[in-house]
Scaffold this motif. Structure first.
Motif, PDB file in Angstrom:
ATOM      1  N   LEU A  74       0.646  -1.184  -0.088  1.00  0.00           N
ATOM      2  CA  LEU A  74       0.101  -0.037  -0.142  1.00  0.00           C
ATOM      3  C   LEU A  74       0.884   1.265  -0.007  1.00  0.00           C
ATOM      4  N   ALA A  75       1.993   1.153   0.758  1.00  0.00           N
ATOM      5  CA  ALA A  75       2.869   2.365   0.829  1.00  0.00           C
ATOM      6  C   ALA A  75       3.465   2.526  -0.373  1.00  0.00           C
ATOM      7  N   ARG A  76       3.869   1.555  -1.323  1.00  0.00           N
ATOM      8  CA  ARG A  76       4.458   1.622  -2.525  1.00  0.00           C
ATOM      9  C   ARG A  76       3.487   2.085  -3.520  1.00  0.00           C
ATOM     10  N   GLN A  77       2.395   1.636  -3.476  1.00  0.00           N
ATOM     11  CA  GLN A  77       1.260   2.193  -4.393  1.00  0.00           C
ATOM     12  C   GLN A  77       1.081   3.443  -4.198  1.00  0.00           C
ATOM     13  N   SER A  78       0.710   3.975  -2.971  1.00  0.00           N
ATOM     14  CA  SER A  78       0.313   5.333  -2.773  1.00  0.00           C
ATOM     15  C   SER A  78       1.450   6.205  -3.014  1.00  0.00           C
ATOM     16  N   ALA A  79       2.781   5.731  -2.933  1.00  0.00           N
ATOM     17  CA  ALA A  79       3.947   6.724  -3.234  1.00  0.00           C
ATOM     18  C   ALA A  79       3.980   7.035  -4.820  1.00  0.00           C
ATOM     19  N   ALA A  80       3.646   5.903  -5.698  1.00  0.00           N
ATOM     20  CA  ALA A  80       3.611   5.937  -6.804  1.00  0.00           C
ATOM     21  C   ALA A  80       2.531   6.862  -7.528  1.00  0.00           C
ATOM     22  N   LEU A  81       1.252   6.517  -6.961  1.00  0.00           N
ATOM     23  CA  LEU A  81       0.106   7.588  -7.298  1.00  0.00           C
ATOM     24  C   LEU A  81       0.659   9.084  -6.933  1.00  0.00           C
ATOM     25  N   ALA A  82       0.960   9.344  -5.744  1.00  0.00           N
ATOM     26  CA  ALA A  82       1.373  10.753  -5.416  1.00  0.00           C
ATOM     27  C   ALA A  82       2.151  11.403  -6.205  1.00  0.00           C
ATOM     28  N   ALA A  83       3.098  10.657  -7.065  1.00  0.00           N
ATOM     29  CA  ALA A  83       4.093  11.103  -7.899  1.00  0.00           C
ATOM     30  C   ALA A  83       3.546  11.441  -9.339  1.00  0.00           C
ATOM     31  N   LEU A  84       2.075  11.016  -9.645  1.00  0.00           N
ATOM     32  CA  LEU A  84       1.711  11.342 -10.854  1.00  0.00           C
ATOM     33  C   LEU A  84       1.074  12.861 -10.837  1.00  0.00           C
ATOM     34  N   PRO A  85       0.986  13.643 -11.900  1.00  0.00           N
ATOM     35  CA  PRO A  85       0.306  14.634 -11.810  1.00  0.00           C
ATOM     36  C   PRO A  85      -1.142  14.640 -11.891  1.00  0.00           C
ATOM     37  N   ALA A  86      -1.843  15.816 -11.554  1.00  0.00           N
ATOM     38  CA  ALA A  86      -3.127  15.782 -11.456  1.00  0.00           C
ATOM     39  C   ALA A  86      -3.888  15.355 -12.731  1.00  0.00           C
ATOM     40  N   GLY A  87      -5.058  14.867 -12.628  1.00  0.00           N
ATOM     41  CA  GLY A  87      -5.839  14.627 -14.064  1.00  0.00           C
ATOM     42  C   GLY A  87      -5.330  13.680 -15.022  1.00  0.00           C
ATOM     43  N   VAL A  88      -4.635  12.723 -14.575  1.00  0.00           N
ATOM     44  CA  VAL A  88      -4.085  11.616 -15.643  1.00  0.00           C
ATOM     45  C   VAL A  88      -5.459  10.589 -15.810  1.00  0.00           C
ATOM     46  N   PRO A  89      -5.542   9.932 -16.911  1.00  0.00           N
ATOM     47  CA  PRO A  89      -6.482   9.209 -17.154  1.00  0.00           C
ATOM     48  C   PRO A  89      -6.587   8.170 -16.056  1.00  0.00           C
ATOM     49  N   VAL A  90      -7.718   7.358 -15.999  1.00  0.00           N
ATOM     50  CA  VAL A  90      -7.847   6.151 -15.233  1.00  0.00           C
ATOM     51  C   VAL A  90      -6.865   5.058 -15.516  1.00  0.00           C
ATOM     52  N   ARG A  91      -6.951   4.884 -16.726  1.00  0.00           N
ATOM     53  CA  ARG A  91      -6.087   3.622 -17.155  1.00  0.00           C
ATOM     54  C   ARG A  91      -4.619   3.925 -16.743  1.00  0.00           C
ATOM     55  N   ASP A  92      -4.122   4.979 -16.784  1.00  0.00           N
ATOM     56  CA  ASP A  92      -2.950   5.426 -16.297  1.00  0.00           C
ATOM     57  C   ASP A  92      -2.618   5.270 -14.774  1.00  0.00           C
ATOM     58  N   LEU A  93      -3.737   5.425 -14.100  1.00  0.00           N
ATOM     59  CA  LEU A  93      -3.734   5.386 -12.697  1.00  0.00           C
ATOM     60  C   LEU A  93      -3.499   3.929 -12.211  1.00  0.00           C
ATOM     61  N   LEU A  94      -4.299   3.069 -12.943  1.00  0.00           N
ATOM     62  CA  LEU A  94      -4.244   1.681 -12.764  1.00  0.00           C
ATOM     63  C   LEU A  94      -2.638   1.057 -13.251  1.00  0.00           C
ATOM     64  N   HIS A  95      -2.336   1.508 -14.276  1.00  0.00           N
ATOM     65  CA  HIS A  95      -1.110   1.019 -14.903  1.00  0.00           C
ATOM     66  C   HIS A  95       0.015   1.440 -13.880  1.00  0.00           C
ATOM     67  N   CYS A  96       0.006   2.543 -13.230  1.00  0.00           N
ATOM     68  CA  CYS A  96       0.885   2.898 -12.007  1.00  0.00           C
ATOM     69  C   CYS A  96       0.763   1.997 -10.874  1.00  0.00           C
ATOM     70  N   THR A  97      -0.527   1.819 -10.422  1.00  0.00           N
ATOM     71  CA  THR A  97      -0.653   0.954  -8.936  1.00  0.00           C
ATOM     72  C   THR A  97      -0.334  -0.451  -9.536  1.00  0.00           C
ATOM     73  N   THR A  98      -0.402  -1.167 -10.796  1.00  0.00           N
ATOM     74  CA  THR A  98      -0.123  -2.329 -11.082  1.00  0.00           C
ATOM     75  C   THR A  98       1.370  -2.607 -11.249  1.00  0.00           C
ATOM     76  N   SER A  99       1.993  -1.543 -11.786  1.00  0.00           N
ATOM     77  CA  SER A  99       3.486  -1.340 -11.917  1.00  0.00           C
ATOM     78  C   SER A  99       4.043  -1.461 -10.432  1.00  0.00           C
ATOM     79  N   ALA A 100       3.695  -0.642  -9.649  1.00  0.00           N
ATOM     80  CA  ALA A 100       4.051  -0.986  -8.197  1.00  0.00           C
ATOM     81  C   ALA A 100       3.874  -2.268  -7.470  1.00  0.00           C
TER      82      ALA A 100
END
Length: 203
Positions: free
Chosen positions: A76-102
């Motif tokens: 959870l900490a790894r995924q939260s940090a990855a999401l926090a590093a993304l700019p605001a307004g990114v598409p949902v698919r990019d959010l899930l790509h980020c959490t899955t990569s984490a």
């Protein structure tokens, strides 16, 4: 007469000692099924005595469950940090790509330990299995929040099914040695499966 054959143990503060015991337990449980791991082996690997281990954990089940809890928290900490590093307004698919990569990063740090419950279902103590079930429920809730507002009750099976698909794909990835070259294909397949089940991404 004082004994001279005892191996001198390194003195650690309580937090460091607990962390050392958990680290040793992670190695042992990754190498052997739960039933075959002993408190003595964990204590020996941590350069501690059985009695010292019991000062921190009630027994093997308590130690294993604490290890599962630590793994959940680290993910959870790894995924939260990855999401926090993304700019605001990114598409949902990019959010899930980020959490899955984490998630893949998390798995790659301890592939055998992660895979053991999937390779031997039902081998964990009840407390640890219950903790994993609660964690999976929480994962579904977080996924629903990322997909909101378009996600509805009829998508419940899609949300739960996504994690089943993801874990099956990740297990295959682990069996292949967690190759970096396969990461894109794995993530793309998992997100494609979710998109197909939902019918479309959230706005």
């Amino acid at each position: 007469m004082a004994r001279s054959d005892r191996h001198p143990r390194t003195r650690l503060d309580p937090d460091a000692r607990r962390a050392s015991l958990l680290e040793a337990a992670a190695v042992e449980f990754a190498a052997l099924p739960y039933a075959e791991v002993t408190i003595a082996a964990i204590a020996r690997r941590a350069d501690a005595s059985d009695a010292l281990l019991y000062r921190y954990f009630a027994g093997k089940e308590d130690l294993y469950t604490a290890l599962v809890q630590l793994s959940v928290e680290r993910l959870l900490a790894r995924q939260s940090a990855a999401l926090a590093a993304l700019p605001a307004g990114v598409p949902v698919r990019d959010l899930l790509h980020c959490t899955t990569s984490a998630y893949l990063d998390h798995i790659a740090t301890h592939p055998n330990g992660w895979a053991t419950p999937l390779r031997s279902p039902g081998s964990e103590p009840a407390a640890a299995a219950g903790l994993r079930l609660q964690a999976r429920h929480d994962y579904v809730q977080r996924l629903r929040a990322l997909l909101s507002p378009s996600t509805q009750e009829r998508h419940e099976y899609a949300l739960w099914g996504y994690f089943g698909f993801l874990d099956a794909a990740c297990l295959h990835w682990v069996e292949r040695g967690c190759p970096d070259d396969d990461r894109h294909s794995l993530i793309d397949a998992a997100l494609g499966a979710l998109e197909g089940a939902l019918g479309d991404w959230a706005a």
